[in-house]
Each structure stands twice: as structure tokens, then as C-alpha cells.
Enzyme design. Structure first.
Site, PDB file in Angstrom:
ATOM      1  N   THR A   1       0.775  -1.698  -0.277  1.00 48.27           N
ATOM      2  CA  THR A   1       0.203  -0.214  -0.017  1.00 48.27           C
ATOM      3  C   THR A   1       0.854   1.762  -0.218  1.00 48.27           C
ATOM      4  OG1 THR A   1      -1.845  -0.926   1.502  1.00 48.27           O
ATOM      5  CG2 THR A   1      -1.519   1.359   1.236  1.00 48.27           C
TER       6      THR A   1
ATOM      7  N   HIS B   1      -8.850   0.078   2.036  1.00 47.82           N
ATOM      8  CA  HIS B   1      -8.297  -1.914   2.396  1.00 47.82           C
ATOM      9  C   HIS B   1      -9.994  -2.175   2.220  1.00 47.82           C
ATOM     10  CE1 HIS B   1      -3.970  -1.377   3.469  1.00 47.82           C
ATOM     11  NE2 HIS B   1      -4.739  -1.149   4.706  1.00 47.82           N
TER      12      HIS B   1
ATOM     13  N   SER C   1       3.577 -10.340   6.545  1.00 42.49           N
ATOM     14  CA  SER C   1       4.148  -9.408   6.396  1.00 42.49           C
ATOM     15  C   SER C   1       3.103  -8.680   7.433  1.00 42.49           C
ATOM     16  CB  SER C   1       4.274  -8.093   4.983  1.00 42.49           C
ATOM     17  OG  SER C   1       4.317  -7.357   5.561  1.00 42.49           O
TER      18      SER C   1
ATOM     19  N   ARG D   1       9.603  -2.953   6.796  1.00 45.20           N
ATOM     20  CA  ARG D   1      10.412  -4.258   7.365  1.00 45.20           C
ATOM     21  C   ARG D   1      11.733  -4.519   6.330  1.00 45.20           C
ATOM     22  NH1 ARG D   1      10.159  -9.992   7.637  1.00 45.20           N
ATOM     23  NH2 ARG D   1       8.246  -9.433   6.268  1.00 45.20           N
TER      24      ARG D   1
END
Length: 365
Positions: free
Chosen positions: A110, A174, A204, A328
Site C-alpha cells: 500500500t 482496504h 508481513s 520491514r
């Protein structure tokens, strides 16, 4: 009005700031911004009105990942405050011709999609080739530049005044397509959906949610999270229905919905940037390509570049969660470091069962 619903203003913002003009009577008291984000969700349902809590109690619920419960609302799972925001959005949002809506299931790229789309649409105002210090992406997180319907604009039941936004207005969500389509029925609205393979999406999500969850909720183990995920119990899931909703609509109305794959962008970002720009009605010219605009956008919006920026290390853009948790690894096939062979087989069988025959396929490495 709650400050969390107002877009953060920056000196050279490419979209105007706006103010909340109305709030639905769904909260007993005005919430206070700031504080410990891991404690803010404690008792969040107690802040909701009695009538709203009664409605929640009528919905199926399961153990939550970040909060105590997830509720099955309009066929998908979400938190109570998300339901509140979605109800406000569905009641009050009026789409306009040329609106752009970026849609994803959480942890599918996103932030990357927001950065790419913002930069493509605003490249004539903020030249990605020559903007070495004044580009908004260098000082603002992509979530501040392309606001979520459910986490920014309509959060806490707010109803924002969007009249000052320049065209094309660009938003993100979303929400599954089935619960979005009635709100974007205006001709000319464009939807861009970014899909990531379910294996990496799960890993994730598991990492991210355990980093930001409320202290009142126990950590979700990999095994428990995996079981919930395979049962469809994750924010805005089941994942297969979310993906299929946008996939089928992209086949039915390709002029309205562009379906992109995360793994394709990782493999060939420049070709996909050209596809995105053409779909949005702002294709790159031959002169721009020769000047290196496409290459500059891919570099400016790259995971590596965004992750190293100070604004993405220390600031907060979604609720009060630190931006650093948004970045990450951003890799393809990281799932192999976490899922056991039986787990991988279970998820593979599930994908085949739910998505088989749809034409929607994934690359896992």
C-alpha cells in the site's frame, strides 16, 4: 473535532488541507490525540455509543489480531472503529469524475502504491528528476499524501469537507470492492488495486500487527495467526474474496479497475509505472522517458529510499503507529523463512481451492 481526521499540512503539499465539518453521533466523548498507541485501543468499544455497540453485538466475531475482536461486517472482517468509519464513508462520500482510489488488502504494498501514484500524478508540479530536496515524499509519508477513507478522512465517524481538493482527488482504502462500488459509481472514477501473493502478505501482516497491537491483546503466535488467516479471519479478509472482488471487476471493466501484482512491480517497476500512468490518463511522453522521469520515479519511490528517510523512521501517519513499522523487508518469498512445509501445503491448497479457475495466479519467488 478530532485532530486524527485532518491531513497533516506541509509547506508544499500537493493536495490542500481540509477540515472536518461534521461528526456522526457514534462516540460518547471526543477522543484525545497522542499518548501511547499501544494503549489507545484499550476499551475502544466502550467509547462507542450504546446503539453502535448493540449493532456490533449482532455481528459474528472472532479473536482480533490488533484489538480484542474482529467483526464480520458486510461479508468481511474488521475492527469496530473501522466499521464506524466505513459506515460514515458509505453514507457521506460523493465520488467525482476523475477521482482515483488505491485499493489493497493490508500489507500488500500500500505505501509503495501511494508513493508511486502520487509521484506520477504530480510529476509536473514536483519534477522527480530535479526535485532533490523539495519533493513532498522526502518530508511526508505516502499515507499523509494519499489519505485512507477509513483511517484518516472518515475515522471516528467524521465527515470531512473535501471540496478544496484538487483534481484528480486521490484516496486509498482496504475496503473490499463489494462494499466500495456503490460509493464510486460516478463515471470516470479510476481504481488501482495492488495484489501481493498470499504467502508474503500473511508474513508481513503477522509481523506488522504484532509490532503495533494493543498491550491489552496477547501476541498472535505464527501458528494461531496462520490458522486465522486460512479461515479468512484477518482485517478486511477473507483474502481470497478481497482479491477476487477486484480481479473480477478488472476483467469486467478494465477501463475502471487496474489490477497490478506486487511481484510484477518488483521484477519490472518501469514497465508497470508506464502501465499505471497510461491507466490514469497521464502517460509518459517520449521526451519524459528520454529525460529519465520513469527511472527517477522508480528510484524516488523505492523501498530502500523511502525506508531511509527521517519521516519514515520517526513520524506517525496512520493513527499513532510509528512509520518505521511500515518498512520491514519488502521482499518476495520471505515466507520461506517462516512457514513449515505442512503450512505451505495448506495455504497452497487453499489458494487453489478458492482462486482456481479464476485466472488469478501468483509468483512466489
Amino acid at each position: 473535532m478530532a485532530s486524527s481526521s485532518i491531513i497533516k499540512t506541509i509547506p508544499i503539499m500537493a493536495i490542500p488541507n481540509f477540515n472536518v465539518c461534521h461528526k456522526l453521533e457514534l462516540i460518547k466523548e471526543e477522543g484525545k490525540s497522542g499518548g501511547d498507541p499501544k494503549r489507545q485501543d484499550q476499551g475502544e468499544e466502550e467509547e462507542l455509543s450504546y446503539e453502535f455497540q448493540e449493532m456490533l453485538e449482532s455481528l459474528p466475531k472472532e479473536r482480533g489480531w490488533r484489538t480484542r475482536y474482529l467483526y464480520l461486517f458486510q461479508g468481511f472482517w474488521c475492527q469496530s472503529k473501522e466499521i464506524q468509519a466505513i459506515m460514515s464513508f458509505q453514507k457521506h462520500f460523493k465520488s467525482l469524475q476523475n477521482d482515483v482510489v488505491l485499493a489493497t488488502i493490508p500489507k500488500s504494498g500500500t505505501t509503495w502504491l501511494k508513493a508511486l501514484t502520487f509521484t506520477v500524478l504530480n510529476r509536473h508540479r514536483f519534477d522527480p528528476v530535479s526535485s532533490t530536496s523539495d519533493h513532498p515524499l522526502l518530508t511526508s509519508n505516502p499515507h499523509d499524501l494519499v489519505p485512507f477513507f477509513e483511517y484518516k478522512l472518515y475515522a471516528n465517524g467524521d465527515v470531512p469537507d473535501l471540496s478544496g481538493l484538487a483534481s484528480p482527488r486521490t484516496f486509498a482504502t482496504h475496503v473490499p470492492f463489494g462494499s466500495l462500488k456503490a460509493s464510486i459509481d460516478q463515471p470516470g472514477v479510476k481504481v488501482v488495486y495492488l495484489c501481493r501473493n498470499p504467502f508474503d502478505t500473511f508474513i508481513s501482516s503477522w509481523h506488522y500487527i504484532n509490532n503495533i497491537k494493543s498491550e491489552t491483546v496477547s501476541p498472535v503466535s505464527l501458528e494461531e495467526g496462520f490458522d486465522l488467516y486460512c479461515r479468512g479471519v484477518i482485517g478486511f479478509g477473507p483474502f481470497w474474496e478481497h482479491m477476487l472482488g477486484y480481479w473480477k471487476e478488472s476483467l469486467r471493466t478494465p477501463e475502471k479497475v487496474l489490477f497490478l501484482r506486487y511481484e510484477d512491480l518488483k521484477q519490472d517497476i518501469e514497465s508497470n509505472l508506464k502501465k499505471l500512468a497510461s491507466f490514469l490518463g497521464v502517460p509518459f511522453t517520449e521526451e519524459e522517458e528520454q529525460k529519465g522521469v520513469v527511472h527517477a520515479i522508480s528510484g524516488l519511490c523505492s523501498f530502500e529510499n523511502l525506508k531511509k528517510l527521517e519521516v519514515n523512521k520517526s513520524s506517525k501517519s496512520i493513527k499513532n503507529f510509528e512509520n518505521r513499522h511500515l518498512f520491514r523487508k519488502g521482499e518476495v518469498s520471505d515466507w520461506v523463512n517462516y512457514l513449515s512445509p505442512p503450512q505451505a501445503e495448506r495455504l497452497s491448497d487453499l489458494v487453489d481451492d478458492k482462486l482456481g479457475g479464476s485466472g488469478l495466479t501468483f509468483r512466489y519467488n
